[in-house]
Scaffold this motif. Structure first.
Motif, PDB file in Angstrom:
ATOM      1  N   ALA A 103     102.071  44.490  36.500  1.00  0.00           N
ATOM      2  CA  ALA A 103     101.046  43.701  35.970  1.00  0.00           C
ATOM      3  C   ALA A 103     100.340  42.758  36.698  1.00  0.00           C
ATOM      4  N   SER A 104      99.611  42.256  36.512  1.00  0.00           N
ATOM      5  CA  SER A 104      98.688  41.257  37.948  1.00  0.00           C
ATOM      6  C   SER A 104      98.575  40.049  37.654  1.00  0.00           C
ATOM      7  N   PHE A 105      98.787  39.421  38.301  1.00  0.00           N
ATOM      8  CA  PHE A 105      98.496  37.752  37.783  1.00  0.00           C
ATOM      9  C   PHE A 105      97.540  37.474  39.002  1.00  0.00           C
ATOM     10  N   SER A 106      96.688  36.712  38.514  1.00  0.00           N
ATOM     11  CA  SER A 106      94.876  36.161  39.435  1.00  0.00           C
ATOM     12  C   SER A 106      94.992  35.036  39.370  1.00  0.00           C
ATOM     13  N   LEU A 107      95.259  33.726  39.585  1.00  0.00           N
ATOM     14  CA  LEU A 107      95.245  32.603  39.436  1.00  0.00           C
ATOM     15  C   LEU A 107      93.295  31.917  40.942  1.00  0.00           C
ATOM     16  N   GLU A 108      92.505  31.628  39.445  1.00  0.00           N
ATOM     17  CA  GLU A 108      91.540  31.324  41.035  1.00  0.00           C
ATOM     18  C   GLU A 108      91.583  29.423  40.395  1.00  0.00           C
ATOM     19  N   TYR A 121      91.548  27.113  50.645  1.00  0.00           N
ATOM     20  CA  TYR A 121      90.823  26.726  50.917  1.00  0.00           C
ATOM     21  C   TYR A 121      90.549  24.897  50.245  1.00  0.00           C
ATOM     22  N   SER A 122      90.195  24.196  51.117  1.00  0.00           N
ATOM     23  CA  SER A 122      90.274  22.835  51.144  1.00  0.00           C
ATOM     24  C   SER A 122      89.223  21.909  52.167  1.00  0.00           C
ATOM     25  N   VAL A 123      88.736  20.917  51.627  1.00  0.00           N
ATOM     26  CA  VAL A 123      87.662  19.967  52.419  1.00  0.00           C
ATOM     27  C   VAL A 123      88.365  18.714  52.256  1.00  0.00           C
ATOM     28  N   ALA A 124      88.748  18.305  53.297  1.00  0.00           N
ATOM     29  CA  ALA A 124      89.431  16.325  52.775  1.00  0.00           C
ATOM     30  C   ALA A 124      87.887  15.757  53.845  1.00  0.00           C
ATOM     31  N   GLY A 125      87.795  14.678  53.437  1.00  0.00           N
ATOM     32  CA  GLY A 125      87.366  13.697  53.975  1.00  0.00           C
ATOM     33  C   GLY A 125      87.276  11.706  53.109  1.00  0.00           C
ATOM     34  N   ARG A 126      86.438  10.788  53.727  1.00  0.00           N
ATOM     35  CA  ARG A 126      86.661   9.623  52.784  1.00  0.00           C
ATOM     36  C   ARG A 126      88.203   9.509  52.730  1.00  0.00           C
ATOM     37  N   ASP A 127      89.339   9.453  53.542  1.00  0.00           N
ATOM     38  CA  ASP A 127      90.448   8.816  53.045  1.00  0.00           C
ATOM     39  C   ASP A 127      91.395  10.225  51.939  1.00  0.00           C
ATOM     40  N   GLY A 128      90.418  11.167  52.038  1.00  0.00           N
ATOM     41  CA  GLY A 128      91.311  12.486  51.358  1.00  0.00           C
ATOM     42  C   GLY A 128      92.563  13.326  52.249  1.00  0.00           C
ATOM     43  N   HIS A 129      93.687  13.597  51.310  1.00  0.00           N
ATOM     44  CA  HIS A 129      94.847  14.221  52.523  1.00  0.00           C
ATOM     45  C   HIS A 129      95.242  14.869  51.999  1.00  0.00           C
ATOM     46  N   GLU A 130      95.271  15.973  52.627  1.00  0.00           N
ATOM     47  CA  GLU A 130      95.700  17.249  51.710  1.00  0.00           C
ATOM     48  C   GLU A 130      97.327  17.564  52.712  1.00  0.00           C
ATOM     49  N   HIS A 131      98.053  18.050  51.468  1.00  0.00           N
ATOM     50  CA  HIS A 131      99.295  19.267  52.068  1.00  0.00           C
ATOM     51  C   HIS A 131      99.310  20.074  51.411  1.00  0.00           C
ATOM     52  N   PHE A 132      99.321  21.403  51.649  1.00  0.00           N
ATOM     53  CA  PHE A 132     100.108  22.577  51.934  1.00  0.00           C
ATOM     54  C   PHE A 132     101.436  23.352  52.301  1.00  0.00           C
ATOM     55  N   ALA A 156      82.123  28.497  51.393  1.00  0.00           N
ATOM     56  CA  ALA A 156      81.587  29.867  50.271  1.00  0.00           C
ATOM     57  C   ALA A 156      82.568  31.187  50.688  1.00  0.00           C
ATOM     58  N   ASP A 157      83.303  30.787  51.942  1.00  0.00           N
ATOM     59  CA  ASP A 157      84.515  32.051  52.419  1.00  0.00           C
ATOM     60  C   ASP A 157      85.463  31.143  52.092  1.00  0.00           C
ATOM     61  N   GLY A 158      85.788  29.942  51.203  1.00  0.00           N
ATOM     62  CA  GLY A 158      87.135  29.730  50.572  1.00  0.00           C
ATOM     63  C   GLY A 158      86.701  30.754  49.022  1.00  0.00           C
ATOM     64  N   PHE A 159      85.714  30.974  48.466  1.00  0.00           N
ATOM     65  CA  PHE A 159      85.028  31.348  47.281  1.00  0.00           C
ATOM     66  C   PHE A 159      84.778  32.968  47.443  1.00  0.00           C
ATOM     67  N   PHE A 160      85.354  32.867  48.982  1.00  0.00           N
ATOM     68  CA  PHE A 160      84.418  34.747  48.924  1.00  0.00           C
ATOM     69  C   PHE A 160      85.121  35.418  48.012  1.00  0.00           C
ATOM     70  N   VAL A 161      86.997  35.044  47.390  1.00  0.00           N
ATOM     71  CA  VAL A 161      88.125  36.505  46.903  1.00  0.00           C
ATOM     72  C   VAL A 161      87.637  35.896  45.898  1.00  0.00           C
ATOM     73  N   PHE A 162      86.884  35.344  45.248  1.00  0.00           N
ATOM     74  CA  PHE A 162      87.159  34.779  43.603  1.00  0.00           C
ATOM     75  C   PHE A 162      86.161  35.769  43.386  1.00  0.00           C
ATOM     76  N   LYS A 163      86.740  36.191  42.550  1.00  0.00           N
ATOM     77  CA  LYS A 163      86.605  37.551  41.659  1.00  0.00           C
ATOM     78  C   LYS A 163      85.417  36.550  40.144  1.00  0.00           C
ATOM     79  N   GLU A 164      85.409  35.647  39.660  1.00  0.00           N
ATOM     80  CA  GLU A 164      84.634  34.921  39.304  1.00  0.00           C
ATOM     81  C   GLU A 164      84.085  33.323  40.083  1.00  0.00           C
ATOM     82  N   PRO A 165      83.343  32.885  40.650  1.00  0.00           N
ATOM     83  CA  PRO A 165      83.128  32.188  41.313  1.00  0.00           C
ATOM     84  C   PRO A 165      81.928  31.446  41.094  1.00  0.00           C
ATOM     85  N   ASP A 166      81.147  32.291  39.887  1.00  0.00           N
ATOM     86  CA  ASP A 166      79.883  31.343  39.766  1.00  0.00           C
ATOM     87  C   ASP A 166      80.109  30.598  38.169  1.00  0.00           C
TER      88      ASP A 166
END
Lengths: 369, 252
Positions: free
Chosen positions: A180-185, A242-253, A335-345
């Motif tokens: 089985a295959s699970f994909s989360l975009e 992929y994550s873009v952070a600005g204006r007091d944005g904090h990313e945790h991964f 765009a590089d982040g969306f590159f692997v998306f199968k449904e980017p649109d």
């Protein structure tokens, strides 16, 4: 959508009992959850949003808590306590089998839109369909969804939590059986706090999981916790966040790959990249590997950086204004982040608009002319 | 004839270091200048300063282009006025489409000159024509800027940009590195055809191979941030025979 609960439990039991993992996995997971600062911070379980709100700790979160009465939470069973949830967390079968208050959806069609109601939703989705199933997922609030993928099934989840409340906590679990295959975009631009906690348990031979995410964060915390358990032979996974952070944005991964002892032909890859637009933004990345088998092909990498001056110069040296160059570079990252998306649109238009607004920065994706 | 580029007593460099030290150089339309020098002499720094990188600030002297003082002009404005640098190591920028970036650049130039944007069809036609000339594959239009390009493809891509942007001053920083013999012949032939009486070339190079096609009017030996010797093509032959030491006046 309803089906006899006993037959559902029987199916769950078949899926779960086919894997010897669960007893061992419970100890393993608890051990993991006790180390590392971020995990400590979020060590309670995501299914319980009040604790999620408390942990988020921002002013907005506290105000939200004041306005939500306990009765509004969905506790259909008196025994359904947070302590119970903790135990069940490391055991998806227990989660599925015992959490009857979860709403059950048995999918035998190939399109499904899940608009999770507020303030709290719990769903168990059993995927039986052999052709690929696309599930679009939205919520304004905290939610918990368990996907059970029977042998040979395939599910693609498209999730956009842009409209989530501040301090939302989304818990996604996938139990992926043979072949089985699970994909989360998932893509969202969020100001405020949002946590996505996604785990996939590859319990059957040939199972695969792909998790791809693009996020924009401002004035709050975006947390992505991803863990893939490789519990059977010939399983494969990709994490790409992929994550873009600005204006007091904090990313945790926190991204983890677990390959169980005795498994063979495991392939697991993880990429995390974060782009910081200014000094007020930051990123805290913790990539982890737990590999207990030699038969594995595995890589992980995480990078965090400010927008690249050298790239900015390259574009400006061709006559492009500094402002447009910056928009193009951020767009290039996205765009590089969306590159692997199968449904980017499904995501890009609204993402660019909302991300541009919250980051105060126009983002230009340069597609082939 | 009026100068195209005139550099007077230039002092510049990154951080607090004056890599360029009291440099004087005049380039007139139609001329071909060559700068040669040992590694670390400041040749690439000079090209960065001429193009206006802010992290290579000017601490003394002036730079004039077409008679106007551009010493404090932003780099994009210099580019629009006709200064082009073919980078020694063109940067890869994943996610930014190669041709869309170029279209953006072309339209930035046109806008600055009060012209309408180039129609997408016209742009593509022209770009494909030049791509064919440079021997670039069709899939170039789909790829990200320099991302995954071979050394030769990167250099060809720089020249594609030159052809599309039509600059008056072309600085070629080691255009011959990363190219095989055939590649050098192709590229140098294209550059020779591009060069005319209104355009000037400034070549930064270690090798004479390219001179077989592009004949230099002046060869400058560059050391310690300034020009220590100027001559014709014969100077390059002297470098080949005896190295740079003969021009440096002994070790520091």
């Amino acid at each position: 959508m309803s089906e006899d609960i006993s037959s559902f439990l029987k199916l769950c039991s078949e899926v779960a009992s086919a894997s010897p993992f669960f007893g061992d996995g419970e100890r393993r997971f608890q051990k993991i959850s006790e180390r590392g600062k971020i995990r400590d911070k979020y060590q309670y379980l995501p299914s319980f949003p009040r604790e999620a709100l408390l942990a988020a700790g921002s002013g907005d979160a506290k105000n939200t808590i004041k306005n939500i009465k306990e009765e509004q939470f969905y506790f259909p069973d008196k025994d359904f306590s947070p302590a119970f949830i903790r135990n069940s967390e490391s055991d998806p079968f227990a989660l599925a089998a015992q959490s009857l208050p979860y709403q059950l959806v048995i999918l035998d069609s190939n399109q499904f839109c899940l608009n999770l109601p507020e303030p709290l939703s719990r769903f168990v989705i059993l995927v039986k369909h052999s052709s690929p199933v696309i599930i679009t997922l939205h919520t304004h609030s905290s939610a918990s969804v368990l996907f059970l993928l029977t042998s040979g099934s395939s599910v693609k989840v498209l999730a956009d939590f842009t409209d989530s409340w501040s301090a939302s906590f989304v818990s996604l679990r996938a139990l992926v059986h043979d072949n089985a295959s699970f994909s989360l975009e998932t893509a969202q631009a969020v100001s405020g706090d949002l946590t996505i906690d996604a785990m996939a348990y590859l319990t059957g031979a040939g199972a695969s999981a792909d998790i791809a995410s693009v996020n924009a964060t401002a004035q709050g915390n975006f947390s992505a916790f991803v863990k893939i358990f490789h519990l059977a032979d010939n399983t494969s996974s990709n994490q790409r966040l992929y994550s873009v952070a600005g204006r007091d944005g904090h990313e945790h991964f926190r991204g983890e790959i677990y390959a169980a002892k005795g498994t063979a032909e495991v392939k697991a890859y993880q990429v995390h990249k974060s782009l910081l637009l200014d000094d007020s933004a930051n990123s805290n990345a913790n990539p982890f590997l737990e590999i207990y088998t030699d038969s594995v092909e595995c890589s992980h990498g995480s990078s965090t950086g400010f927008s690249d001056d050298a790239a900015l110069y390259y574009l400006r040296a061709r006559g492009i204004s500094a402002e447009d160059a910056r928009s193009l570079l951020i767009g290039g990252f996205v765009a590089d982040g969306f590159f692997v998306f199968k449904e980017p649109d499904y995501f890009t238009t609204s993402f660019l608009e909302t991300a541009g607004t919250i980051l105060g920065q126009k983002i230009i994706i340069s597609e082939e002319p | 004839m009026n100068s195209l580029l005139q550099i007077e007593s230039l002092i510049a460099g990154p951080s607090e270091t004056n890599i360029i030290n009291e440099l004087n150089l005049t380039i007139r339309p139609g001329e071909v200048h060559v700068i040669m020098g040992p590694n670390g002499a400041g040749k690439s720094t000079l090209s960065a300063v001429i193009t206006g990188r802010e992290d290579y600030p000017v601490r003394g002297g002036r730079v004039y282009f077409k008679g106007e003082d551009i010493t404090q002009l932003p780099m994009e404005e210099r580019a629009r006025r006709g200064i082009f640098l073919s980078h020694q190591s063109p940067l890869a920028i994943p996610g930014v489409n190669n041709l869309q970036f170029l279209r953006f650049a072309v339209n930035s130039h046109r806008k600055a000159h009060g012209e309408d944007e180039m129609k997408p069809g016209d742009f593509l036609k022209k770009a494909r024509e030049y791509m064919a000339l440079l021997g670039l594959p069709e899939d170039f239009s789909r790829r990200s800027l320099n991302d995954g390009f071979s050394g030769g493809e990167k250099k060809r891509n720089e020249i594609l940009q030159m052809l599309m942007l039509q600059p008056d001053l072309v600085i070629l920083d080691e255009i011959d590195s990363g190219l095989d013999v055939d590649g050098i012949a192709t590229i140098s032939g294209i550059i020779k055809n591009y060069h005319n009486k209104n355009r000037a070339l400034l070549l930064i190079t270690h090798y004479q191979k390219i001179f077989e096609t592009i004949k230099p009017d002046y060869v400058h030996i560059f050391a310690k941030g300034k020009i220590v010797k100027t001559g014709g093509a014969e100077l390059a032959a002297l470098v080949d025979a005896g190295g740079f030491e003969q021009f440096l006046g002994g070790k520091e």
